[in-house]
Design a protein around this motif. Structure first.
Motif, mmCIF file in Angstrom:
data_model
loop_
_atom_site.group_PDB
_atom_site.id
_atom_site.type_symbol
_atom_site.label_atom_id
_atom_site.label_comp_id
_atom_site.label_asym_id
_atom_site.label_seq_id
_atom_site.Cartn_x
_atom_site.Cartn_y
_atom_site.Cartn_z
ATOM 1 N N ASN A 339 0.845 -1.192 0.000
ATOM 2 C CA ASN A 339 0.000 0.000 0.000
ATOM 3 C C ASN A 339 0.880 1.242 0.000
ATOM 4 O OD1 ASN A 339 0.700 0.654 2.833
ATOM 5 N ND2 ASN A 339 -0.509 -1.185 3.282
ATOM 6 N N THR A 340 0.249 2.397 0.040
ATOM 7 C CA THR A 340 0.984 3.666 -0.036
ATOM 8 C C THR A 340 1.294 4.252 1.332
ATOM 9 O OG1 THR A 340 -1.023 5.022 -0.100
ATOM 10 C CG2 THR A 340 -0.206 4.156 -2.205
ATOM 11 N N HIS A 344 -0.477 10.754 -0.159
ATOM 12 C CA HIS A 344 -1.211 11.145 -1.357
ATOM 13 C C HIS A 344 -0.336 12.092 -2.165
ATOM 14 C CE1 HIS A 344 -4.935 9.336 0.146
ATOM 15 N NE2 HIS A 344 -4.622 9.864 1.328
ATOM 16 N N CYS A 365 2.175 16.594 -2.162
ATOM 17 C CA CYS A 365 2.396 15.299 -1.531
ATOM 18 C C CYS A 365 2.103 15.462 -0.048
ATOM 19 C CB CYS A 365 3.826 14.816 -1.747
ATOM 20 S SG CYS A 365 4.123 13.135 -1.143
ATOM 21 N N THR A 372 7.691 6.798 5.786
ATOM 22 C CA THR A 372 7.469 6.877 4.339
ATOM 23 C C THR A 372 8.772 6.622 3.589
ATOM 24 O OG1 THR A 372 5.683 8.480 4.626
ATOM 25 C CG2 THR A 372 6.665 8.324 2.447
ATOM 26 N N HIS A 376 6.831 3.694 -1.247
ATOM 27 C CA HIS A 376 5.476 4.190 -1.044
ATOM 28 C C HIS A 376 5.153 5.290 -2.067
ATOM 29 C CE1 HIS A 376 6.188 2.726 3.256
ATOM 30 N NE2 HIS A 376 5.192 1.988 2.789
ATOM 31 N N GLU A 380 2.233 5.168 -4.866
ATOM 32 C CA GLU A 380 1.209 6.202 -4.870
ATOM 33 C C GLU A 380 1.162 6.929 -6.202
ATOM 34 O OE1 GLU A 380 -1.574 9.187 -4.225
ATOM 35 O OE2 GLU A 380 -1.324 7.152 -3.458
ATOM 36 N N GLU A 383 -0.855 4.702 -8.460
ATOM 37 C CA GLU A 383 -2.261 4.707 -8.080
ATOM 38 C C GLU A 383 -2.905 6.056 -8.400
ATOM 39 O OE1 GLU A 383 -3.013 3.342 -4.152
ATOM 40 O OE2 GLU A 383 -2.010 1.413 -4.457
ATOM 41 N N GLY A 384 -2.127 7.141 -8.275
ATOM 42 C CA GLY A 384 -2.656 8.466 -8.610
ATOM 43 C C GLY A 384 -3.037 8.571 -10.070
#
Length: 468
Positions: A339-340, A344, A365, A372, A376, A380, A383-384
């Motif tokens: 996962n991230t 975000h 970000c 982090t 990650h 992200e 996924e973004g």
């Protein structure tokens, strides 16, 4: 098709120029050559290219490809037709009598047009339109696009001035230049200028007057994507007909076999472009999308329309991560975490494209903590891109009232997004995901083949339906 023939395709895009030769029997390339293209950026946000350099590179790719054909014991005379697929929205001006460009080609990513110029047109009075929203909708109904600094055409008030997109420039030069060159464009490229009426498929005097385009400007004739425009007047393919032209992403829509309303394609390249086939009726978007001509195969055929949305900075984001943050191994980064870690990342380095159309934005970000890591951030980023793509697909569904029945994907970032798993997760409810990419030049082979009698209509339909 007892005798094997070949079709040549000029593929001119923002990062490279290439020439490919396809077999009429297998629909596969037998020879090709590619040359990188250099961008010119004199100021921040400016993106230009030298039209003469591009023309030279096109001719060079043709010559080198012919040398490869000779090694294979194939004569250039076996090439039955040539066509063009090109970067859209890029415009240029050149002198009718000298054949020389009046300036560099203004690339579609260029941000030279300032917001003040956009505001000047937005605030311009249109008869029978009482509000700003009515004015914007009036223009959108005619040309399919909303007013945004990304779409404003550029012109120079000179009476010897010829206007065209990149396909117009190439075809005019290859068919004779100042000695009778054919000045044409196709419906897909013309629909991206905001100057063609998407219903009549003709240059619209209302739009031309609205944008203060000078009357002496010489516009290209608008043609279908598949017909003989003229013949090559020099080089190894002299007298070979140029019989097809289509914008790159419309070509990708057809190359992905999206012939039915409700089918869509998504190209994950430098940026991300989605096109949704809406059939014979144009759908005017209320969700921040563009209405464009998808294709028109033949003079007397009906045009097919599409909704289009684009996500800025896809592959360029990975280059930024690599060059600035030294995050190199993309796939290793994806595998390393599930996962991230609740970060975000929004990679809007200059502006947001569809469906938001926000200018003067910057990247963000948030959610970064001590734990982090670069893995990650990489996950992200992927996924973004997927979620921005989902926003566009949801807008397409809202505009049409129908789900996207099939989503075909291609492009350099495609496998990265699929590999992350998130792309499948965010689209699995309504989409049929096609993982195998098809070249946008595939359909160029077919439509040029139809126009030059390499294929009959029936043979072309069989090839398309079989998805070769």
């Amino acid at each position: 098709m007892s005798e094997e023939k070949f079709v040549g395709v000029i593929d001119e895009c923002i990062s490279s120029t290439r020439f490919l030769v396809f077999s009429s029997k297998t629909q596969l390339p037998v020879a090709s050559h590619e040359i990188s293209v250099t961008n010119i950026s004199g100021y921040e946000g400016w993106v230009e290219q030298d039209p003469e350099d591009i023309l030279i590179e096109v001719k060079n790719t043709i010559v080198v490809t012919c040398e490869k054909l000779t090694i294979m014991n194939l004569s250039p005379s076996t090439i039955a037709a040539i066509g063009v697929t090109n970067q859209r929205d890029t415009t240029l001006l050149w002198d009718k009598y000298t054949g020389l460009p009046l300036y560099n080609a203004i690339i579609w990513m260029d941000m030279m047009t300032t917001q003040s110029i956009v505001n000047r047109f937005v605030n311009k009075r249109i008869p029978n339109c009482d509000t700003l929203d009515e004015q914007i909708r009036h223009l959108q109904y005619k040309c399919g696009s909303t007013i945004n600094q990304y779409f404003i055409s550029k012109a120079i008030q000179e009476e010897r001035c010829m206007f065209g997109t990149m396909d117009s420039w190439l075809i005019w030069n290859l068919t004779g230049c100042i000695n009778g060159g054919v000045h044409i464009t196709d419906v897909t490229n013309a629909s991206r200028t905001m100057l063609m009426n998407i219903h009549s498929l003709k240059w619209d005097t209302t739009l031309i007057d609205f944008f203060d385009i000078p009357e002496p400007l010489i516009f290209p004739d608008i043609r279908s994507c598949s017909e003989v425009y003229g013949v090559m007047t020099s080089g190894p393919f002299i007298n070979t007909p140029i019989s097809g032209c289509i914008g790159d992403h419309q070509g990708a829509l057809l190359g992905q076999l999206c012939f039915t309303a409700g089918q869509a394609k998504c190209t994950f390249g430098s940026n991300c472009f989605l096109l949704y086939n809406t059939g014979r009726k144009p759908v005017i978007s209320t969700q921040g999308l563009l209405t464009t001509v998808a294709y028109k195969i033949g003079k007397h055929s009906d045009p097919i329309y599409a909704l289009e949305g684009s996500v800025l900075i896809a592959e360029y984001t990975f280059e930024w991560l690599k060059d600035n943050l030294w995050i190199m191994d993309i796939y290793k980064s994806i595998e390393a975490v599930e996962n991230t870690n609740n970060i975000h990342f929004i990679p809007t380095f200059s502006e947001l494209y569809a469906p938001f159309w926000k200018t003067d934005t910057d990247g963000k970000c948030i959610g970064v903590i001590m734990e982090t890591t670069e893995t990650h951030l990489m996950r992200e980023t992927l996924e973004g891109i997927c979620f921005q793509t989902k926003n566009v697909l949801q807008s397409m569904q809202s505009d049409t009232g129908h789900p996207v029945v099939a989503l075909n994907v291609d492009g350099g970032v495609m496998m990265k997004c699929i590999y992350s798993g998130n792309f499948n997760d965010s689209h699995k409810k309504r989409k049929k995901l096609m993982g195998s990419a098809k070249e946008k030049t595939f359909i160029s082979v077919i439509d040029k083949g139809i126009a030059s009698s390499v294929y009959t209509r029936r043979e072309a339909n069989v090839i398309m339906l079989e998805g070769k």
